[in-house]
Design a protein around this motif. Structure first.
Motif, short mmCIF file in Angstrom:
data_model
loop_
_atom_site.label_atom_id
_atom_site.label_comp_id
_atom_site.label_asym_id
_atom_site.label_seq_id
_atom_site.Cartn_x
_atom_site.Cartn_y
_atom_site.Cartn_z
N CYS A 29 0.87 -1.17 0.00
CA CYS A 29 0.00 0.00 0.00
C CYS A 29 0.90 1.22 0.00
O CYS A 29 1.80 1.31 0.84
CB CYS A 29 -0.92 0.01 1.22
N PRO A 30 0.71 2.13 -0.92
CA PRO A 30 -0.19 2.07 -2.06
C PRO A 30 0.20 0.92 -2.99
O PRO A 30 1.35 0.54 -3.05
CB PRO A 30 0.00 3.41 -2.76
N PRO A 31 -0.80 0.39 -3.73
CA PRO A 31 -0.50 -0.70 -4.67
C PRO A 31 0.55 -0.30 -5.70
O PRO A 31 0.70 0.88 -6.02
CB PRO A 31 -1.86 -0.95 -5.35
N ARG A 32 1.26 -1.29 -6.23
CA ARG A 32 2.35 -1.04 -7.18
C ARG A 32 1.94 -0.24 -8.40
O ARG A 32 2.73 0.50 -8.96
CB ARG A 32 2.97 -2.36 -7.62
N ASP A 33 0.70 -0.38 -8.85
CA ASP A 33 0.28 0.30 -10.08
C ASP A 33 -0.28 1.70 -9.84
O ASP A 33 -0.75 2.34 -10.76
CB ASP A 33 -0.74 -0.54 -10.84
N ARG A 42 5.45 3.50 0.76
CA ARG A 42 4.97 2.16 0.42
C ARG A 42 5.32 1.19 1.54
O ARG A 42 6.45 1.14 2.02
CB ARG A 42 5.60 1.68 -0.88
N VAL A 43 4.32 0.44 1.98
CA VAL A 43 4.52 -0.60 2.99
C VAL A 43 3.98 -1.91 2.45
O VAL A 43 3.00 -1.92 1.70
CB VAL A 43 3.82 -0.25 4.33
N TYR A 44 4.62 -3.00 2.81
CA TYR A 44 4.16 -4.33 2.41
C TYR A 44 3.33 -4.91 3.54
O TYR A 44 3.72 -4.84 4.71
CB TYR A 44 5.34 -5.22 2.03
N ARG A 54 -5.42 -4.19 7.12
CA ARG A 54 -5.66 -2.76 7.01
C ARG A 54 -4.31 -2.03 7.03
O ARG A 54 -3.45 -2.34 7.84
CB ARG A 54 -6.53 -2.29 8.17
N CYS A 55 -4.15 -1.06 6.15
CA CYS A 55 -2.91 -0.28 6.09
C CYS A 55 -2.78 0.59 7.34
O CYS A 55 -3.72 1.32 7.69
CB CYS A 55 -2.90 0.60 4.84
N GLY A 59 -5.37 3.46 6.48
CA GLY A 59 -6.57 2.76 6.90
C GLY A 59 -7.27 1.97 5.81
O GLY A 59 -8.32 1.37 6.05
N THR A 60 -6.72 1.96 4.60
CA THR A 60 -7.33 1.19 3.52
C THR A 60 -7.36 -0.28 3.90
O THR A 60 -6.38 -0.82 4.39
CB THR A 60 -6.55 1.38 2.21
#
Length: 69
Positions: A29-33, A42-44, A54-55, A59-60
């Protein structure tokens, strides 16, 4: 809860819930695309065990599609 949709190239961190499949792993998150210059770092995220995560930044919520594992 907001409507669940698949990843589709929208600006980063604008939805609150995504349904993902095996093609989206490893999950970040955020997604690669998605663009990240205006989002958080970016976190995995470990989704394989629970099937959802949940991120911690935005919070996504991410839900692994049923039958994906």
């Amino acid at each position: 809860m907001s409507e669940k949709t698949e990843l589709n190239g929208k600006p980063a961190c604008t939805q609150s819930c995504y349904i993902i499949g095996l093609q989206d792993l490893p999950l970040s998150c955020p997604p690669r695309d998605q663009r990240v210059w205006d989002a958080h770092p970016r976190v995995y995220l470990p989704i394989e065990e629970e099937g959802q995560v949940r991120c911690p930044y935005c919070g996504t919520q991410y839900i692994l599609e049923k039958g994906s594992l």
